[in-house]
Design an enzyme around this catalytic site. Structure first.
Site, PDB file in Angstrom:
ATOM      1  N   ARG A  13       0.884  -1.304   0.028  1.00  0.00           N
ATOM      2  CA  ARG A  13       0.118   0.069  -0.065  1.00  0.00           C
ATOM      3  C   ARG A  13       0.829   1.181   0.020  1.00  0.00           C
ATOM      4  O   ARG A  13       2.244   1.456   0.718  1.00  0.00           O
ATOM      5  CB  ARG A  13      -0.975   0.066   1.229  1.00  0.00           C
ATOM      6  N   GLU A  42      -1.657   8.212  -6.400  1.00  0.00           N
ATOM      7  CA  GLU A  42      -1.875   7.473  -7.636  1.00  0.00           C
ATOM      8  C   GLU A  42      -2.670   7.897  -8.854  1.00  0.00           C
ATOM      9  O   GLU A  42      -3.932   8.246  -8.540  1.00  0.00           O
ATOM     10  CB  GLU A  42      -2.273   5.958  -7.394  1.00  0.00           C
ATOM     11  N   HIS A  60       0.266  -0.943  -9.944  1.00  0.00           N
ATOM     12  CA  HIS A  60      -0.272  -1.897  -8.885  1.00  0.00           C
ATOM     13  C   HIS A  60      -1.298  -2.897  -9.571  1.00  0.00           C
ATOM     14  O   HIS A  60      -1.077  -4.038  -9.189  1.00  0.00           O
ATOM     15  CB  HIS A  60      -0.802  -1.412  -7.552  1.00  0.00           C
TER      16      HIS A  60
END
Length: 304
Positions: A13, A42, A60
């Site tokens: 994370r 992000e 991710h």
């Protein structure tokens, strides 16, 4: 203190690692390199860390690549077409019940679960009660997830939760103080070859309902311990009532005729049980059940 030239990897994370401190460690040589696919922001607007020569960064989510985005679009389109065609959904991670909900072979069982839940709610008090859903038969071995959701939808029909569905039923059940659990019984002694059944029971009481599916039609076999003489098709408009020993059927049917409702079918439980139940198939719902009160102990309506 970390040794010099330590390698840092974060794929969990964003925010676990202080990005500013990591950048300073990279510039000083304390950190020899980093692999990152998560960031505080992000996509990251400050590119200093991403552009550092000793940092390998990637999204991710693998679907963030251009090729994967095209594949996602194709998969979504196929899912929508399958949904329209009545096929099962694949990969509904936030709603496992939906994975099987649209398969032709499971639709009647989901309808059965909903109707049994509604019957249970209508004919008994369920405040702060635990409901056990028990499946029986080979074809229902893996049906606990979607049948529990279906039963819960039925239990919450007619409550303040007007938008209850297979996805949110569990959440609303908790708010309503209902606990619905499921189990599969390996005992097939009471089943015909190839038959499967679903039983609802209120834990700690004698209240229960037992049903099955014939072809594509859900049917009721037992209600609160009383066994019906014939399986009761759970379709259209139903009038469910509890009676005493002797019923004045002509008077009851006459009461229906007076309000312009036609009798389409009649099913009753065997005599000798503590509760005797009858279910009438009628042409339309009754506006009021008052006309029936002299002839029955209690009555309920159900539209499937």
């Amino acid at each position: 203190t970390l040794f010099r030239s330590v390698q840092v990897i974060n794929c969990a994370r964003g925010g676990i690692i202080d990005e500013g401190a990591l950048l300073r460690a990279l510039e000083s040589g304390q950190c020899g390199g980093a692999g990152l696919d998560v960031f505080v922001e992000e996509p990251p607007q400050d590119r200093a860390l991403v552009n550092h020569p000793n940092v390998i960064s990637c999204p991710h989510l693998g679907a963030s690549t251009r090729e994967a985005q095209n594949r996602c679009g194709e998969d979504i389109a196929v899912q929508i077409v399958d949904l329209v065609k009545g096929k099962a959904l694949v990969g509904a991670v936030n709603a496992p019940a939906l994975t099987s909900a649209f398969a032709p072979e499971t639709k009647p069982w989901i309808k059965l679960g909903e109707v049994l839940g509604t019957l249970m709610k209508t004919t008994t008090s369920l405040e702060d009660q635990q409901i056990q859903v028990t499946t029986m038969g080979e074809c229902l071995k893996q049906a606990g997830s979607y049948l529990t959701a279906a039963v819960t939808v039925g239990l919450l029909q007619g409550t303040e939760h007007k938008d209850v569905n297979l996805v949110n039923a569990g959440l609303y059940a908790k708010e309503a103080g209902l606990k619905v659990t499921s189990a599969h019984s390996s005992d097939t002694s009471g089943l015909h070859p190839g038959e499967s059944r679903v039983q609802l029971s209120v834990v700690g009481t004698s209240h229960s309902a037992l049903g099955t599916v014939y072809g594509c039609t859900p049917a009721l076999l037992e209600l609160h311990g009383a066994t019906f003489r014939q399986p009761v098709p759970l379709t259209a408009h139903l009038l469910v009532y509890k009676s005493t020993k002797a019923q004045n059927l002509p008077a009851l049917f006459g009461a229906l005729e007076k309000v312009g409702v036609q009798l389409l079918s009649y099913n009753s439980s065997f005599a000798g049980y503590s509760e005797e139940w009858s279910i009438l198939g009628v042409s339309a719902p009754l506006q009021s059940l008052e006309a029936l009160s002299p002839h029955v102990v209690s009555a309920f309506q159900l539209s499937v």
